[in-house]
Write a protein that holds these residues in place. Structure first.
Motif, short mmCIF file in Angstrom:
data_model
loop_
_atom_site.label_atom_id
_atom_site.label_comp_id
_atom_site.label_asym_id
_atom_site.label_seq_id
_atom_site.Cartn_x
_atom_site.Cartn_y
_atom_site.Cartn_z
N ILE A 221 0.84 -1.21 0.00
CA ILE A 221 0.00 0.00 0.00
C ILE A 221 0.87 1.25 0.00
CG2 ILE A 221 -1.67 1.32 1.37
CD1 ILE A 221 -2.93 -1.31 2.23
N VAL A 222 1.96 1.25 0.77
CA VAL A 222 2.89 2.39 0.77
C VAL A 222 3.41 2.63 -0.64
CG1 VAL A 222 5.19 3.15 1.50
CG2 VAL A 222 3.59 2.23 3.19
N ASP A 223 3.81 1.55 -1.32
CA ASP A 223 4.33 1.67 -2.69
C ASP A 223 3.28 2.25 -3.63
OD1 ASP A 223 6.46 1.10 -4.66
OD2 ASP A 223 4.95 -0.28 -5.49
N LYS A 224 2.03 1.79 -3.49
CA LYS A 224 0.95 2.29 -4.36
C LYS A 224 0.68 3.76 -4.09
CE LYS A 224 -2.52 2.02 -7.24
NZ LYS A 224 -2.26 1.93 -8.71
N LEU A 225 0.67 4.18 -2.80
CA LEU A 225 0.47 5.59 -2.48
C LEU A 225 1.57 6.46 -3.08
CD1 LEU A 225 -0.61 5.37 1.29
CD2 LEU A 225 -2.02 6.18 -0.60
N LYS A 226 2.84 6.00 -2.97
CA LYS A 226 3.97 6.76 -3.52
C LYS A 226 3.82 6.95 -5.03
CE LYS A 226 7.66 5.53 -0.24
NZ LYS A 226 8.90 4.73 -0.08
N ARG A 227 3.50 5.83 -5.73
CA ARG A 227 3.40 5.90 -7.20
C ARG A 227 2.24 6.80 -7.64
NH1 ARG A 227 1.97 1.45 -9.20
NH2 ARG A 227 2.03 -0.03 -7.46
N THR A 228 1.11 6.71 -6.92
CA THR A 228 -0.04 7.53 -7.28
C THR A 228 0.26 9.01 -7.10
OG1 THR A 228 -1.55 5.76 -6.60
CG2 THR A 228 -2.48 7.98 -6.76
N LEU A 229 0.91 9.37 -5.99
CA LEU A 229 1.26 10.77 -5.75
C LEU A 229 2.29 11.26 -6.76
CD1 LEU A 229 1.47 10.65 -1.84
CD2 LEU A 229 -0.22 11.92 -3.16
N ALA A 230 3.28 10.39 -7.08
CA ALA A 230 4.33 10.78 -8.04
C ALA A 230 3.74 11.03 -9.43
CB ALA A 230 5.40 9.69 -8.10
N GLU A 231 2.75 10.22 -9.81
CA GLU A 231 2.12 10.39 -11.13
C GLU A 231 1.43 11.75 -11.24
OE1 GLU A 231 -0.48 7.08 -11.40
OE2 GLU A 231 1.13 5.61 -11.68
N GLN A 232 1.00 12.31 -10.10
CA GLN A 232 0.35 13.62 -10.10
C GLN A 232 1.35 14.75 -9.78
OE1 GLN A 232 -2.87 14.12 -10.92
NE2 GLN A 232 -3.01 11.91 -11.34
N VAL A 234 3.43 14.94 -7.20
CA VAL A 234 3.54 15.25 -5.77
C VAL A 234 4.73 14.50 -5.19
CG1 VAL A 234 2.40 15.11 -3.53
CG2 VAL A 234 1.05 15.60 -5.57
N ASP A 235 5.70 15.26 -4.68
CA ASP A 235 6.89 14.67 -4.06
C ASP A 235 6.61 14.48 -2.57
OD1 ASP A 235 9.43 13.75 -3.55
OD2 ASP A 235 10.31 15.76 -3.40
N ALA A 236 6.54 13.25 -2.10
CA ALA A 236 6.13 12.99 -0.71
C ALA A 236 6.94 11.85 -0.11
CB ALA A 236 4.64 12.66 -0.65
N TRP A 237 7.04 11.88 1.23
CA TRP A 237 7.60 10.75 1.97
C TRP A 237 6.43 10.00 2.60
CZ3 TRP A 237 7.58 9.72 7.37
CH2 TRP A 237 8.40 8.64 7.75
N VAL A 238 6.33 8.71 2.30
CA VAL A 238 5.17 7.92 2.72
C VAL A 238 5.65 6.77 3.61
CG1 VAL A 238 3.16 6.59 1.99
CG2 VAL A 238 3.99 8.48 0.57
N SER A 239 4.94 6.56 4.71
CA SER A 239 5.25 5.41 5.58
C SER A 239 3.93 4.80 6.06
CB SER A 239 6.09 5.85 6.79
OG SER A 239 5.35 6.72 7.62
N GLY A 240 4.00 3.59 6.56
CA GLY A 240 2.80 2.91 7.04
C GLY A 240 3.13 1.97 8.18
N ARG A 241 2.15 1.69 9.00
CA ARG A 241 2.35 0.77 10.12
C ARG A 241 1.00 0.23 10.56
NH1 ARG A 241 0.78 3.06 14.92
NH2 ARG A 241 0.51 5.33 14.92
N GLU A 242 1.06 -0.92 11.24
CA GLU A 242 -0.14 -1.41 11.90
C GLU A 242 -0.35 -0.61 13.18
OE1 GLU A 242 1.02 -5.37 12.62
OE2 GLU A 242 0.34 -6.15 10.69
N LYS A 243 -1.62 -0.43 13.54
CA LYS A 243 -1.90 0.27 14.78
C LYS A 243 -1.49 -0.60 15.96
CE LYS A 243 -5.59 3.21 13.05
NZ LYS A 243 -7.01 3.63 13.18
N ARG A 244 -1.19 0.04 17.07
CA ARG A 244 -0.75 -0.69 18.27
C ARG A 244 -1.92 -1.49 18.85
NH1 ARG A 244 4.14 0.78 21.12
NH2 ARG A 244 5.30 2.36 19.97
N PRO A 245 -1.61 -2.58 19.57
CA PRO A 245 -2.68 -3.43 20.13
C PRO A 245 -3.69 -2.66 20.99
CG PRO A 245 -0.59 -4.58 20.28
CD PRO A 245 -0.28 -3.19 19.76
N TYR A 246 -3.20 -1.72 21.82
CA TYR A 246 -4.14 -1.00 22.69
C TYR A 246 -5.09 -0.14 21.87
CZ TYR A 246 -6.09 2.02 26.27
OH TYR A 246 -6.96 2.70 27.08
#
Length: 728
Positions: A221-232, A234-246
């Motif tokens: 998903i991070v890779d897809k977000l980067k490519r979609t923004l780049a195609e428009q 938009v130069d961006a730094w994108v990261s992703g993570r699972e939410k914490r258990p709590y």
């Protein structure tokens, strides 16, 4: 294998990496001093105790704090747990370090207090220390974080649970309030592991299973977000993570759903160069994937109270997955993780990113508000209750006429807004305009409301406001006023009682005469003697015996018998009840209001009328609005629990009835009332139509519960269309 203690040179290198001008000598001396002071002390884990302050210093270095704060982290336990003295700390490290160390030092335990009271008192003193320097709180949070990381070494499960609960109730919301998201999330998760370990383990197992089934879904998903923004473009730094258990568990509890029903357990961040680019990126995301209604929040134009800024949105994103996306600038990203520590860093460096004065004032406004509550609270537990109220409730944002943003708890009213502006504004509020329209003080505010407070110099807080205010600050200010008002009443009552008692001994209750009483009873002054007698804490006879210790018993008996200040028998000729009421001045005439017919069990107040005594009203009586600007006439009253002998009929409750116009209807009404041991004293038909009779009925009952039972029985009767307790 036990973790290795961070070496002196390693800590120094970590600090110099972000602050080359740091005071190396100060850090080296603090490291050595702490190591020698703690000597052979051990922690519950068996590690040298010195490992704890070093780890705390390492956490502070991770926040990129200055050398003074790092040295405080190294020394923070020396005053309590070693033989080191404040004089030594000041001599070796200066007054600034001593002040911070003293602010963080664990507080002396008070043997006779409960755990809860001690917790509240510690929190109270911690906030006092914080008021001078926010670094005290940062060191305290780092201290708590390392203690939570090693909590599992403590053998006593009750102690572990108490520490975890205290962390969740006090330190998590404090970290949240100063915007330290990463630290808050780690504290939450560590406390969650202790308080509900089975639930946390279950969620972790589900996350592992999901990872095995979906592979590297976050990376895709991070890779897809980067490519979609780049195609428009938009130069961006994108990261992703699972939410914490709590965080996942909280959402499951809040929405009452199972893990499988959660659709947004992943969060993604898009970091942009500036604010304009953030909105551009948001446009690309919404143009590419459908957004989830009601899930967009703009914290750029309206930052959170802790200074947090970001755009939040949820979309049905790549691979048809529902994902949460946060869009912010690099500076906002740093502040979101480090919170006030980032502000401190910018301020110390004198950089262009230092917060503007008005932003900084907003950032620490909550601290000042908590300190005001501290000054007004009567005891530590009341303070803790009010501050919990402030911290845990969701917020609503309103604007002053000048455009200032005021954050309040959800369901806050106009009175809460007034006290949020200033305590004087709250004390003198008589009305308000919300969005240009005049509204009552109890009006509940909504996001975006513009509020103007209408004031009067001759008014004062109304005790009935406590029924609807939501903020801790408002409750605290109103309670302070009530206490002051009650003290004045008790003072007058006690003075009258003692004046009469001393007259029997040909003396007077002057300040000089009462000096031995003040000394024996350990009071502050003669006023406290009057208040104590008026409140019933001690009697006039006790005071007389202290002033005239040699008198005979029969002489003491000359002192007039004292009525109990908390009890006042109801006037039987007017009210027909023997149930006493707390808060009335002895000897004062009283009667029950005919507008609301108060019954034992109702919450009541008294209105003093010259020449007529006190009129008792229910707390929600509409008539009380006539006295809103005359607080000096209000008495805070309550029913005393009656004895079995006092549980008699004699209180009149009024009900409004709407009954069918058919034979036997009125007979059914009277039969039901009689069956439930009620006595009808008056009945009047107020309206009659072809189909219905409307009437009011006065019923003699014991208390409000008795009347409620009769009303319930009437409602269950088919010939009765409606029945309500009358309020006018």
């Amino acid at each position: 294998m036990r973790p290795r203690v961070m070496r002196q040179v390693e800590l120094l290198e970590k600090v110099l990496a972000y602050d080359p001008s740091a005071d190396e000598d100060l850090l080296n001396r603090a490291y050595v001093f702490s190591m020698k002071a703690h000597g052979a002390q051990k922690r519950a884990s068996g590690d040298p105790y010195f490992s704890h302050p070093v780890e705390v210093a390492g956490i502070l270095a991770g926040m990129k704090l200055d050398a003074t704060a790092i040295a405080t982290g190294l020394l923070h336990d020396t005053l309590e747990d070693t033989v080191a003295t404040p004089e030594e700390i000041q001599k070796n490290f200066g007054a600034d370090v001593l002040r911070l160390v003293d602010g963080v030092t664990k507080l002396s335990r008070i043997e006779l207090q409960s755990d809860r009271t001690r917790q509240a008192e510690n929190f109270r003193k911690l906030l006092l220390a914080m008021s001078n320097d926010i670094r005290v709180l940062l060191v305290k949070l780092a201290d708590r974080l390392h203690n939570m990381r090693t909590l599992h070494f403590i053998k006593d499960p009750d102690k572990r649970r108490r520490i975890a609960k205290e962390t969740m109730e006090i330190y998590v919301p404090l970290a949240d309030r100063i915007g330290m998201q990463d630290l808050r999330e780690e504290l939450e998760d560590l406390a969650f592991a202790e308080l509900n370990g089975d639930a946390r383990a279950s969620i972790i197992a589900r996350l592992d299973q999901l990872r095995n089934e979906s592979g590297s879904l976050v990376d895709r998903i991070v890779d897809k977000l980067k490519r979609t923004l780049a195609e428009q473009g938009v130069d961006a730094w994108v990261s992703g993570r699972e939410k914490r258990p709590y965080s996942i568990w909280q959402k499951m509890q809040r929405k009452n759903i199972a893990f499988e029903q959660l659709s947004d357990i992943m969060a993604f961040r898009i970091v942009m160069a500036d604010i304009a680019a953030c909105y551009h990126a948001l446009g690309v995301v919404h143009q590419t994937w459908p957004s989830v209604p009601g899930r967009f929040k703009d914290y750029l134009s309206t930052p959170k109270q802790n200074g947090y800024r970001s755009l939040h949105t949820t979309v049905i994103g790549p691979e048809n997955k529902r994902i949460e996306i946060q869009i912010r600038t690099n500076e906002m990203h740093t502040i979101a993780d480090l919170g006030v520590a980032a502000h401190w860093q910018y301020k110390q460096n004198g950089g262009s990113h230092a917060p503007a004065p008005e932003a900084e004032a907003r950032q620490y406004r909550w601290l000042r508000e908590l300190l005001e509550i501290l000054d007004q609270a009567s005891d530590p537990e009341e303070f803790l209750e009010h501050t919990k109220l402030n911290m845990f409730q969701d917020q609503v944002f309103c604007f002053s006429p000048k455009g200032d943003l005021i954050a309040l708890p959800r369901d806050a009213t106009v009175v809460d807004f007034a006290y949020a502006v200033h305590s004087d504004v709250g004390d003198t509020a008589v009305g308000a305009k919300v969005n240009g329209r005049v509204v009552p003080l109890r009006t509940v505010l909504r996001n975006g409301d513009q509020v103007e407070i209408l004031r009067s110099k001759v008014t004062a807080p109304n005790p009935t406001w406590l029924n609807f205010v939501k903020s801790g600050r408002a409750k605290s200010c109103i309670n302070r006023f009530i206490r002051q008002q009650q003290r004045g009443q008790y003072h007058e009552l006690g003075k009258a009682i003692l004046t009469k008692a001393f007259k029997e001994h040909d003396s007077s209750a002057t300040e000089k005469v009462l000096e031995p009483v003040v000394k024996v009873l350990k009071l502050r002054n003669a006023d406290d003697v009057f208040v104590g007698v008026g409140e019933g804490n001690f009697t006039a006879r006790q005071v007389i015996n202290i002033v005239f210790p040699g008198q005979k018993e029969d002489e003491a008996d000359k002192a007039p018998p004292l009525p109990r200040p908390h009890r006042q028998p109801t006037d039987h000729s007017k009210a027909g009840s023997g149930i006493p009421i707390r808060g009335l001045i002895p000897g004062m005439a009283m009667h029950f209001a005919g507008c609301c017919h108060p019954l034992p069990g109702d919450r009541i107040v008294g209105i003093v009328t010259t020449g007529k005594g006190v009129t008792i009203h229910t707390i929600d009586c509409e008539t009380l609005e006539q006295f809103a600007e005359q607080p000096e006439r209000w008495l805070d009253l309550a029913w005393d629990p009656p004895s079995d002998a006092e549980k008699t009929h004699g209180h009149v409750g009024r009900v409004n009835l709407l009954i069918n116009n058919e034979p036997g209807a009125l007979s059914a009404v009277t039969t039901i009332i009689a069956k439930h041991k009620g006595n009808i004293t008056n009945l009047k038909i107020t309206n009659r139509t072809t189909d219905f009779f409307e009437m009011f009925v006065d019923i003699e009952v014991r208390d409000v519960k008795h009347l409620t039972n009769i009303i319930a029985a009437l409602r269950a009767t088919s010939v009765i269309s409606s029945v309500e307790r009358a309020r006018g």
